[in-house]
Design a protein around this motif. Sequence first.
Motif, mmCIF file in Angstrom:
data_model
loop_
_atom_site.group_PDB
_atom_site.id
_atom_site.type_symbol
_atom_site.label_atom_id
_atom_site.label_comp_id
_atom_site.label_asym_id
_atom_site.label_seq_id
_atom_site.Cartn_x
_atom_site.Cartn_y
_atom_site.Cartn_z
ATOM 1 N N GLY A 165 52.986 75.313 131.488
ATOM 2 C CA GLY A 165 52.172 75.756 130.366
ATOM 3 C C GLY A 165 51.312 76.952 130.724
ATOM 4 N N ILE A 166 50.858 77.010 131.964
ATOM 5 C CA ILE A 166 50.052 78.153 132.404
ATOM 6 C C ILE A 166 50.923 79.391 132.593
ATOM 7 C CG2 ILE A 166 48.691 79.048 134.341
ATOM 8 C CD1 ILE A 166 47.596 76.190 134.692
ATOM 9 N N LEU A 167 52.106 79.233 133.159
ATOM 10 C CA LEU A 167 52.946 80.383 133.505
ATOM 11 C C LEU A 167 53.721 80.953 132.323
ATOM 12 C CD1 LEU A 167 54.369 79.267 136.959
ATOM 13 C CD2 LEU A 167 52.438 80.762 136.486
ATOM 14 N N TRP A 168 54.146 80.158 131.405
ATOM 15 C CA TRP A 168 54.909 80.505 130.210
ATOM 16 C C TRP A 168 56.312 80.996 130.520
ATOM 17 C CZ3 TRP A 168 51.247 83.331 126.266
ATOM 18 C CH2 TRP A 168 50.306 82.414 125.787
ATOM 19 N N ILE A 169 56.593 81.695 131.578
ATOM 20 C CA ILE A 169 57.907 82.163 132.022
ATOM 21 C C ILE A 169 58.835 82.489 130.837
ATOM 22 C CG2 ILE A 169 59.866 81.719 133.540
ATOM 23 C CD1 ILE A 169 58.127 79.687 134.996
ATOM 24 N N TYR A 170 58.570 83.584 130.184
ATOM 25 C CA TYR A 170 59.373 84.064 129.055
ATOM 26 C C TYR A 170 59.530 83.007 127.965
ATOM 27 C CZ TYR A 170 60.467 87.696 132.389
ATOM 28 O OH TYR A 170 60.366 88.691 133.311
ATOM 29 N N LEU A 226 48.924 73.937 126.121
ATOM 30 C CA LEU A 226 49.352 75.287 126.510
ATOM 31 C C LEU A 226 50.779 75.568 126.056
ATOM 32 C CD1 LEU A 226 47.807 75.432 130.090
ATOM 33 C CD2 LEU A 226 47.056 76.690 128.077
ATOM 34 N N GLY A 227 51.620 74.552 126.062
ATOM 35 C CA GLY A 227 52.989 74.734 125.557
ATOM 36 C C GLY A 227 53.000 75.083 124.080
ATOM 37 N N TRP A 228 52.179 74.391 123.288
ATOM 38 C CA TRP A 228 52.123 74.703 121.858
ATOM 39 C C TRP A 228 51.515 76.082 121.617
ATOM 40 C CZ3 TRP A 228 55.162 72.967 118.485
ATOM 41 C CH2 TRP A 228 55.602 71.662 118.494
ATOM 42 N N ILE A 229 50.569 76.484 122.441
ATOM 43 C CA ILE A 229 50.009 77.837 122.309
ATOM 44 C C ILE A 229 51.092 78.877 122.590
ATOM 45 C CG2 ILE A 229 48.401 79.492 123.374
ATOM 46 C CD1 ILE A 229 46.436 77.142 123.705
#
Length: 122
Positions: free
Chosen positions: A59-64, A99-102
């Motif tokens: 969730g912090i990294l988001w990775i594309y 963070l995933g939903w963001i």
Amino acid sequence: MSQPPPEPPPGQPPPPYAYPPQYGYPPAPYGQGYPPAPYYGYAVPRRTNGMAIASMVLGILWIYWIGSILALVFGYIARRQIHERAEGGGGMAIAGIVLGWIGVGFLVVIFVVGFGIGVSSP
């Protein structure tokens, strides 16, 4: 019971202050106080769920934005496992889900803006 000490003769200073007599049980001799407290051992720390850790990191990294989707998947799996196994890491699982939903929300906004720019261009 003991009787009070006699009065000093006139002109003499009174005797030094003495503690009043104690009533009840006699004082315990030195070394015999309260019994020791019972030993209950130490609290065993709860294990932290690995899926919760992975969810928060992704969730912090988001990775594309694939990281955001994986953060959601791992976060919801971790919440279920934490409830079933009584493990720790509930806060990390929730953080990964949020963070995933963001991240997914940003992805949707980018698609909507990109689609709007693509449609309005000649």
